[in-house]
Design a protein around this motif. Structure first.
Motif, PDB file in Angstrom:
ATOM      1  N   UNK A   1       0.816  -1.217   0.000  1.00 18.52           N
ATOM      2  CA  UNK A   1       0.000   0.000   0.000  1.00 18.52           C
ATOM      3  C   UNK A   1       0.853   1.271   0.000  1.00 18.52           C
ATOM      4  N   UNK A   2       2.155   1.127   0.087  1.00 19.17           N
ATOM      5  CA  UNK A   2       3.074   2.264   0.035  1.00 19.17           C
ATOM      6  C   UNK A   2       3.559   2.574  -1.372  1.00 19.17           C
ATOM      7  N   UNK A   3       2.969   1.905  -2.370  1.00 18.85           N
ATOM      8  CA  UNK A   3       3.332   2.154  -3.765  1.00 18.85           C
ATOM      9  C   UNK A   3       2.079   2.048  -4.629  1.00 18.85           C
ATOM     10  N   UNK A   4       2.076   2.750  -5.729  1.00 25.25           N
ATOM     11  CA  UNK A   4       0.926   2.755  -6.631  1.00 25.25           C
ATOM     12  C   UNK A   4       1.389   2.519  -8.054  1.00 25.25           C
ATOM     13  N   UNK A   5       0.773   1.522  -8.704  1.00 25.71           N
ATOM     14  CA  UNK A   5       1.005   1.277 -10.129  1.00 25.71           C
ATOM     15  C   UNK A   5       0.131   2.235 -10.916  1.00 25.71           C
ATOM     16  N   UNK A   6       0.685   2.813 -11.966  1.00 19.27           N
ATOM     17  CA  UNK A   6      -0.061   3.739 -12.818  1.00 19.27           C
ATOM     18  C   UNK A   6       0.060   3.266 -14.257  1.00 19.27           C
TER      19      UNK A   6
END
Length: 197
Positions: free
Chosen positions: A171-176
């Motif tokens: 939850x500390x990273x986001x794929x875009x």
């Protein structure tokens, strides 16, 4: 003779033939004369102001804070759920990454537009943004995560974004997922036509 008087006498002996500069010859103190900016300086200034204005669409106004343990998922119309699921599970390799850990919110707000636009300009589709996640709802990392969720949807280039799996930052990273550029679409059409013969 005292020591200070002796030093003063030595200084005057050393500086005996030195004369003060005339004000017109003194480059260190040009006086009240003001120079006007050159055309190049004006162009750079205008470009910098335009860049600031262009990136100011990202608001740092109030944002509803996301619960720290809830994943985020947003997809635009036309994006299949299977694509989003594959993105979430790291099915598309990270073509570039942006690390925002422990950076001030204002700096993140300035960095994000250029990162998204540069990735889009270089025909990158899958990017990973590492931002961190705090344990408390009002922790700085969770505040950044909440703003990031608000900001990403404002980019036309962004088709979808989801929280990463644990192996990619959780939850500390986001794929875009970015949309294809016109150049990439044209290349894709050309490949399809060649395949058809």
């Amino acid at each position: 003779m005292t020591q200070s008087a002796h030093e003063d006498h030595d200084f005057r002996a050393l500086m005996g033939d030195v004369k003060p500069l005339r004000r017109s010859d003194n480059r260190a103190n040009p006086g009240p004369r003001r120079r006007h900016p050159t055309e190049a300086q004006l162009a750079r200034r205008e470009s910098a102001q335009a860049e600031i204005a262009q990136d100011s669409f990202l608001s740092d106004d109030f944002v509803e804070l996301l619960p720290p343990f809830d994943p985020i998922e947003v997809r635009r119309d036309g994006i299949q759920q299977g694509v989003v699921d594959r993105l979430r599970h790291g099915g598309y390799p990270a073509q570039t990454r942006l690390h925002l850990l422990r950076r001030p919110l204002g700096e993140c707000r300035r960095m994000l537009p250029s990162f998204i636009r540069d990735a889009y300009a270089h025909d990158l589709r899958s990017v990973l943004i590492v931002h961190g996640r705090g344990q408390e709802i009002d922790s700085p990392a969770n505040v950044l995560r909440s703003y990031l969720a608000k900001w990403l949807i404002q980019f036309e280039e962004v088709q979808a974004y989801v929280s990463a799996q644990q192996a990619d930052g959780g939850l500390g990273a986001t794929w875009v997922m970015l949309r294809k550029s016109e150049r990439a679409r044209a290349d894709n059409r050309e490949r399809q036509q060649k395949r058809r013969g």
